[in-house]
Design a protein around this motif. Sequence first.
Motif, PDB file in Angstrom:
ATOM      1  N   SER A 136       0.830  -1.209   0.000  1.00  0.00           N
ATOM      2  CA  SER A 136       0.000   0.000   0.000  1.00  0.00           C
ATOM      3  C   SER A 136       0.867   1.264   0.000  1.00  0.00           C
ATOM      4  N   GLU A 137       2.026   1.215   0.668  1.00  0.00           N
ATOM      5  CA  GLU A 137       2.933   2.368   0.693  1.00  0.00           C
ATOM      6  C   GLU A 137       3.585   2.573  -0.674  1.00  0.00           C
ATOM      7  N   LYS A 138       3.947   1.480  -1.344  1.00  0.00           N
ATOM      8  CA  LYS A 138       4.506   1.589  -2.697  1.00  0.00           C
ATOM      9  C   LYS A 138       3.465   2.175  -3.655  1.00  0.00           C
ATOM     10  N   LYS A 139       2.233   1.744  -3.483  1.00  0.00           N
ATOM     11  CA  LYS A 139       1.161   2.253  -4.325  1.00  0.00           C
ATOM     12  C   LYS A 139       0.954   3.754  -4.091  1.00  0.00           C
ATOM     13  N   ALA A 140       1.039   4.173  -2.823  1.00  0.00           N
ATOM     14  CA  ALA A 140       0.871   5.593  -2.483  1.00  0.00           C
ATOM     15  C   ALA A 140       1.980   6.429  -3.102  1.00  0.00           C
ATOM     16  N   LEU A 141       3.201   5.917  -3.091  1.00  0.00           N
ATOM     17  CA  LEU A 141       4.333   6.627  -3.687  1.00  0.00           C
ATOM     18  C   LEU A 141       4.122   6.805  -5.185  1.00  0.00           C
ATOM     19  N   GLN A 142       3.668   5.756  -5.847  1.00  0.00           N
ATOM     20  CA  GLN A 142       3.422   5.825  -7.290  1.00  0.00           C
ATOM     21  C   GLN A 142       2.290   6.806  -7.601  1.00  0.00           C
ATOM     22  N   GLU A 143       1.232   6.789  -6.815  1.00  0.00           N
ATOM     23  CA  GLU A 143       0.103   7.689  -7.038  1.00  0.00           C
ATOM     24  C   GLU A 143       0.513   9.148  -6.819  1.00  0.00           C
ATOM     25  N   LEU A 144       1.370   9.391  -5.835  1.00  0.00           N
ATOM     26  CA  LEU A 144       1.839  10.762  -5.591  1.00  0.00           C
ATOM     27  C   LEU A 144       2.650  11.259  -6.782  1.00  0.00           C
ATOM     28  N   LYS A 145       3.478  10.395  -7.345  1.00  0.00           N
ATOM     29  CA  LYS A 145       4.255  10.771  -8.522  1.00  0.00           C
ATOM     30  C   LYS A 145       3.336  11.100  -9.708  1.00  0.00           C
ATOM     31  N   GLU A 146       2.283  10.308  -9.855  1.00  0.00           N
ATOM     32  CA  GLU A 146       1.347  10.548 -10.954  1.00  0.00           C
ATOM     33  C   GLU A 146       0.634  11.888 -10.795  1.00  0.00           C
ATOM     34  N   LYS A 147       0.218  12.200  -9.581  1.00  0.00           N
ATOM     35  CA  LYS A 147      -0.416  13.486  -9.317  1.00  0.00           C
ATOM     36  C   LYS A 147       0.549  14.637  -9.576  1.00  0.00           C
ATOM     37  N   LEU A 148       1.789  14.430  -9.171  1.00  0.00           N
ATOM     38  CA  LEU A 148       2.820  15.465  -9.322  1.00  0.00           C
ATOM     39  C   LEU A 148       3.108  15.717 -10.799  1.00  0.00           C
ATOM     40  N   SER A 149       3.084  14.681 -11.601  1.00  0.00           N
ATOM     41  CA  SER A 149       3.418  14.811 -13.027  1.00  0.00           C
ATOM     42  C   SER A 149       2.387  15.636 -13.796  1.00  0.00           C
TER      43      SER A 149
END
Length: 432
Positions: free
Chosen positions: A55-68
């Motif tokens: 779940s933490e790895k998924k959160a990191l990926q989602e944050l990157k997507e939002k940031l992009s």
Amino acid sequence: METQSPLSIQQTLQEHEVPPKPFKKSFVTSLMEAATLRSSSFKEDTYFVSHLNSSEKKALQELKEKLSISHESASMWGIPLLGGDERADVILLKFLRARDFRVADSFTMLDKSLAWRKEFKAEDIVEEELGFKELEGIVAYMNGYDREGHPVCYNAYGVFKDKQMYDRIFGDEEKLKRFLKWRVQVLERGIKLLHFKPGGVNSLIQVTDLKDMPKSELRVASKQILSLFQDNYPEMVARKIFINVPWYFSMVYSMFSPFLTQRTKSKFVIAKEGNVAETLYKFIRPENVPVQYGGLSRTGDLQNGPPKPASEFTVKGGENVKLEIDGIEGGSSITWEIVVGGWDVEYSAEFVPSEEGSYTIAIEKGKRIIAAAAATGDHQEVVECSFTAKEAGKIVLSIDNTGSSRKKKKKKKVAAYRYFVRKPISSCGVMD
């Protein structure tokens, strides 16, 4: 110049022990102990992505997507936040950790922080001249590292009990803004020392001296500093050590508490007055602790490279500790430094020749160094002495805690010393 490790420490314990009387804990004592106990619950993140759960790895990926979507070219501390740099993962994980891996909240925090850094010009502030020379090395400053390699930032606001000083720095809103900018500059300089690397040193240690702090006058400035740091520098502090905690700490704590997360509170370590050196030595080696707090580090020492290591020892209540610097050759020059946390002990030094029939030389006759004198500057917090030996022998340093009052004699004191020996040089300039 040759640095030698201490060869022997001899301790002579005089038997004057009296069982301590039971006592009731005050409210402030209980509060401080509770805060200290909370500190053990804090566990610093390693920032290895491989250590994250799914779940933490998924959160990191989602944050990157939002940031992009809105901040494709964003960076912090010269590190691009997108593009696969592992240093960027460290930064993003700090924002996620600060919001318990809630992606929406973490992105909002990050978005606001990026806007603030741009408006504040935080990336360029390190080299800016802000005109606070009188506060450098006194109010807020970086000094050395802790035992785990974290840079240490010291804060002391006692100078502002002087009304003229207070008015000069905080007299109006414009002055306050300038001070806040300077305080950010100190923090940014400390962050420059971090690795931003998984498994590396990615946070600071913060030591705050509450001695003479004018609590009511600094309430506005304190809240603004705290809010600014919490909003824009998540997970940048591994531990917060409060020293010289006064009796009114409970009120100060109550004032700050609503603005602190539980994770922040878990990093607290509290040291009341008279217990500063013992607390700091647990986290910071004595050669890195400033002299005013019972260490051997003086202002400007670190400009000449890493400090020379010191040896630590303790002086128990009713104990006379003798330290020997042995193996000294005739013609050698010896320099030593010694400090005792809180002092209030008797100190002496003598040279004992190896040759039978030679006389012992008193270098420093027994003198009592009291804590009050150290606090007022009546003597150096660090005793420094040099001696040139005309013959072979040893130097014996004595730290005597047997003459204290019965109550003070129960108090264990932490202490440290180091020495340097310059051996005699032959006539052709070659060291023997």
